[in-house]
Design a protein around this motif. Sequence first.
Motif, PDB file in Angstrom:
ATOM      1  N   ARG A   8     -58.044 -26.018   3.673  1.00 47.32           N
ATOM      2  CA  ARG A   8     -59.120 -25.191   3.171  1.00 47.32           C
ATOM      3  C   ARG A   8     -60.277 -26.099   2.740  1.00 47.32           C
ATOM      4  NH1 ARG A   8     -57.848 -20.364   2.376  1.00 47.32           N
ATOM      5  NH2 ARG A   8     -55.678 -20.941   1.939  1.00 47.32           N
ATOM      6  N   ALA A  31     -65.152 -17.318   7.671  1.00 46.77           N
ATOM      7  CA  ALA A  31     -65.943 -16.715   6.596  1.00 46.77           C
ATOM      8  C   ALA A  31     -65.058 -16.159   5.492  1.00 46.77           C
ATOM      9  CB  ALA A  31     -66.834 -15.610   7.159  1.00 46.77           C
ATOM     10  N   ARG A  32     -63.824 -15.811   5.853  1.00 48.43           N
ATOM     11  CA  ARG A  32     -62.903 -15.257   4.859  1.00 48.43           C
ATOM     12  C   ARG A  32     -61.940 -16.299   4.322  1.00 48.43           C
ATOM     13  NH1 ARG A  32     -57.805 -13.663   4.695  1.00 48.43           N
ATOM     14  NH2 ARG A  32     -57.542 -14.107   6.928  1.00 48.43           N
ATOM     15  N   ASP A  33     -61.370 -17.148   5.230  1.00 53.45           N
ATOM     16  CA  ASP A  33     -60.285 -18.034   4.796  1.00 53.45           C
ATOM     17  C   ASP A  33     -60.710 -19.492   4.577  1.00 53.45           C
ATOM     18  OD1 ASP A  33     -60.378 -19.175   7.389  1.00 53.45           O
ATOM     19  OD2 ASP A  33     -58.776 -17.895   8.129  1.00 53.45           O
ATOM     20  N   SER A  34     -61.909 -19.906   5.031  1.00 50.43           N
ATOM     21  CA  SER A  34     -62.430 -21.276   4.834  1.00 50.43           C
ATOM     22  C   SER A  34     -61.507 -22.345   5.416  1.00 50.43           C
ATOM     23  CB  SER A  34     -62.667 -21.568   3.345  1.00 50.43           C
ATOM     24  OG  SER A  34     -63.598 -20.671   2.796  1.00 50.43           O
ATOM     25  N   SER A  38     -61.519 -22.028  11.709  1.00 50.72           N
ATOM     26  CA  SER A  38     -60.713 -20.826  11.882  1.00 50.72           C
ATOM     27  C   SER A  38     -61.570 -19.693  12.436  1.00 50.72           C
ATOM     28  CB  SER A  38     -60.129 -20.407  10.532  1.00 50.72           C
ATOM     29  OG  SER A  38     -59.685 -19.071  10.555  1.00 50.72           O
ATOM     30  N   ASP A  81     -61.523 -16.861  11.513  1.00 56.70           N
ATOM     31  CA  ASP A  81     -61.850 -16.031  10.347  1.00 56.70           C
ATOM     32  C   ASP A  81     -62.357 -16.917   9.207  1.00 56.70           C
ATOM     33  OD1 ASP A  81     -62.141 -13.643   9.039  1.00 56.70           O
ATOM     34  OD2 ASP A  81     -60.041 -13.464   8.450  1.00 56.70           O
TER      35      ASP A  81
END
Length: 309
Positions: A62, A37-40, A33, A35
């Motif tokens: 995830r 680092a935030r949502d894995s 993703s 993002d």
Amino acid sequence: MFLVTQDGARVPIEDVPEAYDHGQNGLLDVAISPDFARDSLLYFTRVAPEDGGGVLALARARMEESGGRARLRDIETLWRQLPSSRGGQPGGIMAFSPDGRHLFLAVGDRMEPGTAQDPDAARGKILRLNPDGSAPPDNPMAGQEGIRALTWSTGHRNPYGLAFAPDGTLWEHEMGPRGGDELNRIRRGGNYGWPEVSNGDQYSGWPIPRHATCPEFDAPSLYWTPVIAPAGLAFYQGAAFPAWRGSALIGGLRAEGLVRVAFGADGKPRQADRWPLGRRIRDVAVAPDGAVWVIEDGAGAGLMRLAAP
């Protein structure tokens, strides 16, 4: 699927769904993703078993890491290609747009050439999706139903490379039949001609009209005859090999090596280098430190890191 460290230690990722592992089919591509680092979140494609064959499926999950183990959680299928098929040429390569708002997915013709020109067939297309799998409202046929709403371009055969250049241009490569491997600059609503035109011929030797005879189709920006069987595509922006900046790196299955494509001031591509590695290269990626990673194809395949001396 594995999680691999910079020094080559690997951890198997658990709970990966079953794939239809026959011929060219199986687990195909993995993308993190924008993002992550935030949502894995990991996005991945595979040919999923169905009705004695398989369907190309796009999913996300995830990734959890703890206690030296890694696994997929909350797996969600975002798109499935129907109907099922036993044919190869699945495609399944992904690329996120530079702004991270859209996911592009290359879909092969599954060895059913006529479907690539059928607007209602989920074959021979490049799709543009929102990260949740829905159709963006500014797609070329967004107001229509089914695969039409997701289609960005059409007329593709066997795409195994999809990546954005530093200037934001989307490039794709695909295997031709007997000759005519293509590197294409992808445009919104483009039609790249397969199977009506090709710079290669049928495996039987039967000729196919060349791109030059049908200017209504988008011609490749670069093509190879004899073929290199391109697989994997990445643009180099690292510091380790400064002479390569802005170049495209392409793995070669038939070429058994790595190909570098440079772009002139006019934006036209040309093959600048071809390095024989004696291995069928299935994919290529560029790490943040500028090293180039390539992975082989076949039994006993290895993952290799190429770094500056």
